[in-house]
Motif scaffolding. Structure first.
Motif, PDB file in Angstrom:
ATOM      1  N   CYS A  20       0.825  -1.204   0.000  1.00  0.00           N
ATOM      2  CA  CYS A  20       0.000   0.000   0.000  1.00  0.00           C
ATOM      3  C   CYS A  20       0.864   1.261   0.000  1.00  0.00           C
ATOM      4  O   CYS A  20       1.636   1.500   0.933  1.00  0.00           O
ATOM      5  CB  CYS A  20      -0.909  -0.003   1.225  1.00  0.00           C
ATOM      6  SG  CYS A  20      -1.824   1.536   1.421  1.00  0.00           S
ATOM      7  N   CYS A  62      -7.207   7.029   1.143  1.00  0.00           N
ATOM      8  CA  CYS A  62      -6.985   5.836   0.314  1.00  0.00           C
ATOM      9  C   CYS A  62      -6.996   6.256  -1.146  1.00  0.00           C
ATOM     10  O   CYS A  62      -7.893   6.962  -1.591  1.00  0.00           O
ATOM     11  CB  CYS A  62      -8.070   4.793   0.577  1.00  0.00           C
ATOM     12  SG  CYS A  62      -8.010   3.418  -0.586  1.00  0.00           S
ATOM     13  N   CYS A  65      -6.266   2.654  -5.344  1.00  0.00           N
ATOM     14  CA  CYS A  65      -5.432   2.079  -6.407  1.00  0.00           C
ATOM     15  C   CYS A  65      -5.566   0.566  -6.484  1.00  0.00           C
ATOM     16  O   CYS A  65      -5.216  -0.044  -7.471  1.00  0.00           O
ATOM     17  CB  CYS A  65      -3.974   2.446  -6.180  1.00  0.00           C
ATOM     18  SG  CYS A  65      -3.245   1.655  -4.721  1.00  0.00           S
ATOM     19  N   ARG A  66      -6.059  -0.053  -5.423  1.00  0.00           N
ATOM     20  CA  ARG A  66      -6.243  -1.494  -5.323  1.00  0.00           C
ATOM     21  C   ARG A  66      -4.939  -2.288  -5.420  1.00  0.00           C
ATOM     22  O   ARG A  66      -4.930  -3.454  -5.791  1.00  0.00           O
ATOM     23  CB  ARG A  66      -7.259  -1.978  -6.356  1.00  0.00           C
ATOM     24  CG  ARG A  66      -8.649  -1.448  -6.005  1.00  0.00           C
ATOM     25  CD  ARG A  66      -9.629  -1.501  -7.143  1.00  0.00           C
ATOM     26  NE  ARG A  66      -9.940  -2.879  -7.506  1.00  0.00           N
ATOM     27  CZ  ARG A  66     -10.803  -3.203  -8.478  1.00  0.00           C
ATOM     28  NH1 ARG A  66     -11.415  -2.239  -9.142  1.00  0.00           N
ATOM     29  NH2 ARG A  66     -11.036  -4.441  -8.765  1.00  0.00           N
ATOM     30  N   CYS A  68      -3.481  -3.264  -3.008  1.00  0.00           N
ATOM     31  CA  CYS A  68      -3.560  -4.246  -1.925  1.00  0.00           C
ATOM     32  C   CYS A  68      -4.209  -5.543  -2.381  1.00  0.00           C
ATOM     33  O   CYS A  68      -3.983  -6.586  -1.784  1.00  0.00           O
ATOM     34  CB  CYS A  68      -4.347  -3.668  -0.754  1.00  0.00           C
ATOM     35  SG  CYS A  68      -5.842  -2.754  -1.230  1.00  0.00           S
TER      36      CYS A  68
HETATM   37  S1  SF4 Z   1      -6.466   0.929  -2.587  1.00  0.00           S
HETATM   38 FE1  SF4 Z   1      -5.375  -0.395  -1.154  1.00  0.00          FE
HETATM   39  S2  SF4 Z   1      -3.203  -0.158  -1.685  1.00  0.00           S
HETATM   40 FE2  SF4 Z   1      -4.291   1.558  -2.671  1.00  0.00          FE
HETATM   41  S3  SF4 Z   1      -4.137   3.222  -1.154  1.00  0.00           S
HETATM   42 FE3  SF4 Z   1      -6.087   2.198  -0.766  1.00  0.00          FE
HETATM   43  S4  SF4 Z   1      -5.589   0.688   0.812  1.00  0.00           S
HETATM   44 FE4  SF4 Z   1      -3.656   1.346  -0.074  1.00  0.00          FE
END
Ligand code: SF4
Ligand SMILES: Cc1cc2nc3c(=O)[nH]c(=O)nc-3n(C[C@H](O)[C@H](O)[C@H](O)COP(=O)(O)OP(=O)(O)OC[C@H]3O[C@@H](n4cnc5c(N)ncnc54)[C@H](O)[C@@H]3O)c2cc1C
Ligand code: SF4
Lengths: 406, 479
Positions: A20, A62, A65-66, A68
């Motif tokens: 992340c 947040c 961007c996914r 994670c």
């Molecule tokens: S989508 Fe997931 S990886 Fe991207 S910023 Fe949010 S928590 Fe972090």
């Protein structure tokens, strides 16, 4: 509408933390995927309310961007959960004023045409480049300057029209006004690869920015307009902006109609269509290039290999691996505008990775307007000579060099 | 833990901490505290009073001095991947998160040492030293996320610790901030310069002895050759006997790991699929490393042993991508189990290797009797079991069955001459078993040792030792 069941598989293992960008920037679990899942579950149970300032702060931070999701062995659908959380927050407390204002502009074509038209004018006068720099406002000018074509001389000769599948070009808003040269390159390169590109009038903004902010109604309104304008006549709908493409492919979920699902099934990123045909090789382009994967292409659309196939069709191009190329650059729609501090921290990590590359690339190739602007501005602010370009721009130059256009 | 009344965390403390580390790095709002209420074992939950994220070792020292002055308990925390409810603080305590201390301070390839801050992520260290042909060996399955500080405090193990030893074998010196705010240097780059092994004493202290702020690690050359054998078995017992046969042959594999069918099903459904057939009762992952000739010679022994003990197939991976795929399947297994049910309870116990087959049978019996799903994924080579129970805590019947199953499995392990934890620590989760595993005199001694480091009992209170187990508390002679 939705619910949080996609978060159920989370076992709190923490494997997603180092994937992340915001956690890497602050190392604070409140800014981590696992921490945000805790917040969303608390929202679901009613332990925290949608107007809790701390909950909103960390969910707003947040990027969406996914990054994670692929790190999660348990298959948690973080993106769907976030969408639901943002919908609930927007429904209960509304959008933040800056977000509301910005989305208002994107929601009306007169407004964005005027705004981006003025932007293009400032850019073309050379003012944007002059004013580009490191402060918050000057980074904004850098973003504008970064929308300029990567090369001054554009190929002008059109290739012979293709005879293969028909493709409607999705024009979008930012792409249509500031990245007209990418649309031109898209049309030319697709034609070389045998597609028949058709211009469809009456389209507007895709609604992705509204959708991400939790304004699903605003997004659906724009979606319905696009559906009506583009219709069902072409084989494909081609998109060259990863963010727009991700939402167009999700219109089925957003609008919930059979027609929307059929529409979504015809949407392709430009690199997908090109890679399906090889793509045809071009002339030599002896440049150093590194590819940076837009989140909405690699995670949301699972398009990972095709942009590299496009670059691979360019003889002489030296493609280098950029460490962390799968990590968000901090652009994330209107995120850079509404969360400037975190956006900047995430961008700094990206620029640092580019700075440490040897040889330093001539271009960073990436297929999303937000990323092009964000990384482009970051490079200018850092005083690096590296520039940004869409992968189809590079292919276009290569086709021009290879005599494909006549 | 102290008998003096614990002062509530006041707004005044919040202000004082903010002045030390900056207000951005003191988290106090309920939503933020909730994100720190659990570690990797979310069956235990506790919301801290405050979360502080210091940015340097001097800030750590300043924070600890302040807390000492005000008699406030604290709990160190790394990435929060612990599996024993160790890095949890109560509402009267400060959670001291060390993830911002994440610099690799020095790499000395010639003497094969690196000096790191505690928040460095385990895998980042290995990546950073790879260009020197070196590696940091201890590789807990959580290595992509957990911190070296957390590894030190838990004395973490990993698949490759079978041959190379656990964390304690790879740490030569520590800079520690003691609970009173003072700094102590334990060990030296060359190891313990004199007398008792103080570094060894600190290793596995689960946050009760103070905060490690600088860690000197030993690096090893990357093996010249690595071969990973992947064997599928149709019988669980056959896989266990293959493990015994390999160990009996005198070969010490770099790693010797087992996954049973239930676990395999979850892994194969995840993005980390190994490609194994899910009708296998168990799979073994055997890794051999060293000089090419030695690896070839060992493989020539191990492969027939696997087949002789009933392996229906053995594949050998030598290329890096093939090996990586097999290992990802194994290392992401706990996470992959998340797809079986909303909740997962991961257990950790060690039994003598010879007792493995019987214990696996006993675990299966518990599973059948209570009607719950238990998956096994573990370090077979050193008898370190990890039964994982999948359940839904919203169902009281299942939640109760988990408690019973955990207790019965622990008792079976103790009866077989095993211990209550192999590598995840005692934390909150195993506290109640301590009196079963240790004599009162041994427990007293442990408490005495702890008091040397932490006379007030303010560092990670309420963990490891069950309430009133130590003599001084039993006597009630504390102030
Ligand atoms: S989508 Fe997931 S990886 Fe991207 S910023 Fe949010 S928590 Fe972090
Ligand atoms: C999926 C998964 C797989 C795992 N696999 C393994 C494995 O193979 N082997 C293994 O051993 N463990 C494993 N673990 C457990 C866990 O990752 C380890 O215990 C790890 O060492 C914890 O590190 P952390 O940074 O997350 O520490 P935390 O969980 O944050 O803390 C753990 C303990 O360390 C203390 N602590 C943290 N930092 C410091 C410091 N700087 N100074 C003093 N005390 C400190 C805390 O107070 C706490 O008691 C696994 C966990 C998960 C979720
Ligand atoms: S990796 Fe997946 S299961 Fe693990 S904490 Fe993150 S979201 Fe939850």
């Amino acid at each position: 509408m939705g619910d949080f069941t996609s978060l159920d598989p989370c076992v709190h293992c923490g494997f997603c933390l180092p994937a992340c960008p915001t956690y890497l920037a602050t190392r604070d679990e409140a800014d981590s995927p696992r921490g945000r899942i805790v917040l969303m579950r608390a929202l679901e149970r009613g332990d925290l309310s949608a107007d809790d300032p701390a909950l909103r702060q960390h969910l707003d931070a947040c990027l969406g961007c996914r990054g994670c999701e692929p790190a999660c062995p348990s298959g948690v659908g973080y993106g769907r959960g976030l969408e639901e959380a943002r919908r609930r927050i927007a429904a209960s407390v509304g959008l933040r004023p800056l977000a509301r204002l910005t989305l208002g502009v994107f929601g009306r074509s007169v407004a964005w045409r005027t705004a981006f038209g003025a932007g293009r004018w400032i850019r073309d006068l050379g003012l944007a480049k002059l004013l580009a720099g490191s402060g918050r406002a000057r980074l904004g000018f850098g973003m504008l300057a970064a929308t300029a074509p990567g090369r001054v001389r554009q190929p002008t000769l059109a290739p012979e029209a293709g005879t293969g599948p028909t493709v409607a070009l999705f024009r979008g808003c930012v792409m249509d006004t500031l990245f007209g040269h990418v649309h031109d390159a898209t049309r030319r390169t697709l034609a070389v690869n045998g597609y028949r590109v058709i211009e469809v009038p009456g389209q507007g903004c895709c609604g992705a920015l509204h959708d991400h902010a939790g304004d699903q109604e605003g997004a659906a309104r724009l979606g319905r307009a696009n559906l009506a304008a583009i219709g069902e006549t072409t084989d494909f709908i081609v998109v060259n902006s990863a963010g727009c493409g991700a939402l167009l492919k999700d219109y089925g979920h957003l609008l919930g109609t059979e027609a929307a699902r059929r529409f979504a099934g015809r949407v392709r990123d430009v690199t997908e269509l090109l890679a399906d045909r090889g793509p045809v090789t071009g002339g030599s382009l002896p440049l150093d290039v590194a590819y940076d994967a837009p989140c909405h292409l690699q995670h949301a659309q699972q398009v990972q290999r095709q942009p590299l196939a496009v670059l691979g069709a360019i003889p002489g191009l030296r493609v280098h691996q950029l460490p962390g190329s799968d990590r968000c650059c901090g652009s994330a729609g209107i995120y850079s505008l509404v969360e400037p501090a975190m956006s900047r921290m995430v961008l700094d990590d990206k620029i640092e990775a580019i700075r440490s590359l040897t040889p330093r690339p001539d271009f960073i190739a990436t297929g999303n307007p937000g990323c092009l602007m964000q990384i482009g501005a970051g490079l200018m602010a850092a005083g690096l000579a590296t520039r940004v370009a869409h992968p189809v721009e590079l292919l276009d130059w290569s086709y021009a060099a290879g005599g494909r256009y006549r | 833990m102290t008998t003096s009344p614990t002062p509530a965390l006041t707004a005044d403390l919040l202000g004082a901490l903010s002045r030390l580390v900056g207000s951005r790095w003191v988290r106090h709002r309920p939503a933020e505290l909730a994100t720190y209420a659990a570690d990797g074992l979310p069956t235990h939950e506790s919301r801290p009073g405050l979360v502080v994220l210091p940015g340097s070792r001097s800030e750590v020292a300043a924070v600890l001095s302040l807390l000492a002055e005000r008699h406030v308990p604290f709990v160190p925390r790394g990435a929060g991947t612990g599996l024993s409810g160790g890095a949890l603080a109560g509402g009267d305590a400060v959670l001291l998160t060390l993830t911002r201390l994440n610099r690799i301070l020095r790499i000395d390839p010639a003497s094969r040492r690196a000096v790191v801050e505690p928040g460095v992520i385990n895998a980042h260290l290995s990546q950073a030293v790879a260009r020197f042909g070196l590696q940091y060996v201890p590789d807990p399955s959580s290595q992509t996320a957990c911190t070296i500080g957390g590894n030190v405090a838990e004395n973490a193990g990993g698949p490759h610790c079978l041959k190379y030893g656990v964390t304690t074998n790879h740490i030569t010196a520590l800079e520690v901030i003691l609970p009173d705010g003072s700094t102590a240097t334990l060990g030296s780059p060359q190891g313990e310069p004199w007398g008792p092994d103080l570094v060894g004493l600190f290793l596995g202290s689960e946050g009760m002895f103070g905060v490690a702020v600088e860690i000197t690690v030993r690096l090893e050359p990357t093996p010249r050759d690595i071969r990973t054998l992947f064997a599928e078995f149709t019988q669980l017992r056959a896989a266990s006997s293959a493990v015994s046969a390999i160990i009996a042959s005198g070969i010490v594999p770099a790693a010797l790991e087992m996954m049973d069918q239930s676990c395999l099903e979850a892994v194969e459904a995840s993005i980390y699929a190994t490609g194994a057939r899910t009708d296998a009762a168990a799979v073994l992952l055997v890794e051999l490393d060293g000089a090419p000739e030695a690896v070839a010679a060992e493989a020539a022994v191990v492969e027939p042993l696997l087949r002789a003990n009933g392996a229906r197939s053995v594949t050998v991976a030598t290329s890096e991508p093939d090996r990586a795929r097999l290992w990802l399947g194994r290392k992401k297994a706990f996470g992959a189990l998340g797809r079986l049910a909303p909740d997962l309870a991961v257990q950790d116990a060690v039994v003598p290797r010879s007792a493995l087959p019987d214990l696996l049978d006993q675990i299966a019996a518990v599973r059948d009797r209570l009607g719950i799903r238990i998956s096994n994924v573990f370090h077979a080579g050193d008898g370190n079991l990890h039964p994982c129970i999948s359940f839904d805590r919203r169902d009281p019947r299942q939640a109760a069955a988990v408690v019973t199953a955990n207790r019965e499995i622990m008792e079976a392990c103790l009866a077989a001459g095993g211990s209550i934890t192999g590598e995840h620590g005692v934390g909150s989760d195993k506290r109640e078993y301590m009196p079963r595993a240790f004599q009162p005199a041994a427990l007293d001694l442990m408490c005495e040792v702890r008091r040397v480091f932490d006379p007030d009992g303010r560092a990670n209170p309420g963990k490891v030792f069950p309430a009133n187990v130590c003599r001084e508390w039993r006597r009630g002679d504390r102030q």
